[in-house]
Motif scaffolding. Structure first.
Motif, PDB file in Angstrom:
ATOM      1  N   ALA A 213       0.942  -1.286  -0.041  1.00 24.10           N
ATOM      2  CA  ALA A 213       0.063  -0.134  -0.093  1.00 24.10           C
ATOM      3  C   ALA A 213       0.938   1.288  -0.109  1.00 24.10           C
ATOM      4  N   LEU A 214       1.854   1.184   0.735  1.00 24.33           N
ATOM      5  CA  LEU A 214       2.828   2.510   0.848  1.00 24.33           C
ATOM      6  C   LEU A 214       3.479   2.720  -0.529  1.00 24.33           C
ATOM      7  N   GLN A 215       3.802   1.527  -1.228  1.00 22.30           N
ATOM      8  CA  GLN A 215       4.617   1.766  -2.626  1.00 22.30           C
ATOM      9  C   GLN A 215       3.523   2.333  -3.533  1.00 22.30           C
ATOM     10  N   GLN A 216       2.113   1.806  -3.211  1.00 19.44           N
ATOM     11  CA  GLN A 216       1.262   2.398  -4.250  1.00 19.44           C
ATOM     12  C   GLN A 216       1.327   3.966  -3.977  1.00 19.44           C
ATOM     13  N   VAL A 217       1.389   4.484  -2.540  1.00 17.15           N
ATOM     14  CA  VAL A 217       1.109   5.952  -2.548  1.00 17.15           C
ATOM     15  C   VAL A 217       2.652   6.587  -3.156  1.00 17.15           C
ATOM     16  N   SER A 218       3.666   5.627  -2.981  1.00 23.63           N
ATOM     17  CA  SER A 218       5.049   6.385  -3.431  1.00 23.63           C
ATOM     18  C   SER A 218       4.943   6.696  -4.904  1.00 23.63           C
ATOM     19  N   GLY A 222      -2.535   9.702  -6.488  1.00 24.45           N
ATOM     20  CA  GLY A 222      -3.934   9.548  -5.993  1.00 24.45           C
ATOM     21  C   GLY A 222      -4.135   8.198  -5.223  1.00 24.45           C
ATOM     22  N   ALA A 223      -5.055   8.037  -4.297  1.00 23.16           N
ATOM     23  CA  ALA A 223      -5.454   6.577  -3.726  1.00 23.16           C
ATOM     24  C   ALA A 223      -6.099   5.655  -5.019  1.00 23.16           C
ATOM     25  N   THR A 224      -5.319   4.434  -4.949  1.00 21.89           N
ATOM     26  CA  THR A 224      -5.634   3.411  -5.815  1.00 21.89           C
ATOM     27  C   THR A 224      -6.473   2.444  -5.341  1.00 21.89           C
ATOM     28  N   GLY A 225      -7.216   1.548  -6.160  1.00 24.04           N
ATOM     29  CA  GLY A 225      -7.722   0.519  -5.734  1.00 24.04           C
ATOM     30  C   GLY A 225      -7.111  -0.638  -5.046  1.00 24.04           C
ATOM     31  N   ALA A 226      -5.763  -0.794  -5.577  1.00 22.44           N
ATOM     32  CA  ALA A 226      -5.027  -1.837  -4.937  1.00 22.44           C
ATOM     33  C   ALA A 226      -4.497  -1.293  -3.634  1.00 22.44           C
ATOM     34  N   MET A 227      -4.299   0.139  -3.363  1.00 18.33           N
ATOM     35  CA  MET A 227      -3.897   0.579  -1.875  1.00 18.33           C
ATOM     36  C   MET A 227      -5.294   0.251  -0.929  1.00 18.33           C
TER      37      MET A 227
END
Length: 254
Positions: A213-218, A222-227
């Motif tokens: 989830a942190l790598q998605q933010v990196s 914006g917020a992703t479905g995977a996050m």
């Protein structure tokens, strides 16, 4: 409703007052992760940037550590604190009252989760505000993920304490529960590059999803479905750990 909530709220208030009076524990919760992030910054400060991967090493590793450090600290403190309640006889006395097990664990979880929120906020403030950590997404998402991961550490700490008879045994759960998650969460090697059997093990470890989830933010603004999916998995682990902790809570400390 107030009658049902009173034991839970009383437990939460008791633990918060204990924390407020334990200055060393408060310092460990609030200060240590920020200091470790500062140390990490100076370790990677002069590391050259790979032209093929322009993201600084501190940015890549640091954002993952913002989830890992709260998890470690809150697991350790919660497991020891709960075991201290057992060894002192406080837990046994409480369980002879009408206080339900879920009220007890819920109070602990809430009190330490509030401490975890303060911890995550300070660590992220230091990392983004003072150390120049950069991410494509909002630091607010990082704080949210760090808090949820710290809550997961609290839940697993409460569960681990059910199988320990002394504070030393509670500490011994660190290399069993926490260390494998650090090795397999994707911090050292991307999880997709792990051998198949190790990747399968990493898939049942909550820290893996927090780091994902942190790598998605990196990498995403914006917020992703995977996050959100990864965060729900971490929340699910936390709920299951709390329920198992309640089921294994012994009424006798002997």
């Amino acid at each position: 409703m107030n009658t049902l909530l009173r034991p839970y709220l009383a437990t939460t208030d008791r633990i918060l007052r204990q924390l407020r009076n334990d200055h060393r524990t408060v310092a460990m919760i609030i200060v240590v992760p920020a200091l470790l992030m500062t140390l990490l910054y100076f370790i990677y400060k002069d590391t050259p940037v790979n032209p093929l991967h322009p993201v600084r090493l501190f940015d890549r590793v640091g954002i993952s550590m913002l989830g890992i450090l709260p998890f470690i600290v809150m697991f350790l403190i919660t497991a020891i604190a709960m075991q201290r309640e057992r060894s002192s006889g406080t837990l046994e006395r409480l369980l002879t009252t009408p206080l339900r097990k879920l009220d007890l664990l819920g109070g602990y979880g809430t009190a330490f989760s509030l401490a975890a929120a303060a911890q995550a906020g300070v660590a992220c403030l230091v990392a983004f505000g003072l150390l120049g950590l950069k991410a494509a997404g909002s630091p607010g998402w990082v704080v949210l993920i760090a808090v949820i991961d710290a809550v997961c550490g609290v839940a697993l700490g409460l569960l681990a304490s059910a199988f320990a008879r002394t504070e030393f045994q509670a500490v011994q759960f660190m290399p069993v529960v926490v260390a494998p998650q650090i090795f397999l969460c994707g911090l050292l090697v991307p999880r997709g590059q792990l051998p198949g059997w190790l990747e399968a093990i990493s898939n049942v470890m909550p820290l893996s999803y927090a780091v994902d989830a942190l790598q998605q933010v990196s990498t995403h603004p914006g917020a992703t479905g995977a996050m959100w999916r990864d965060l729900l998995v971490v929340v699910g682990f936390s709920v299951v750990a709390l329920c198992l902790g309640a089921a294994t809570l012994r009424r006798r400390t002997a």
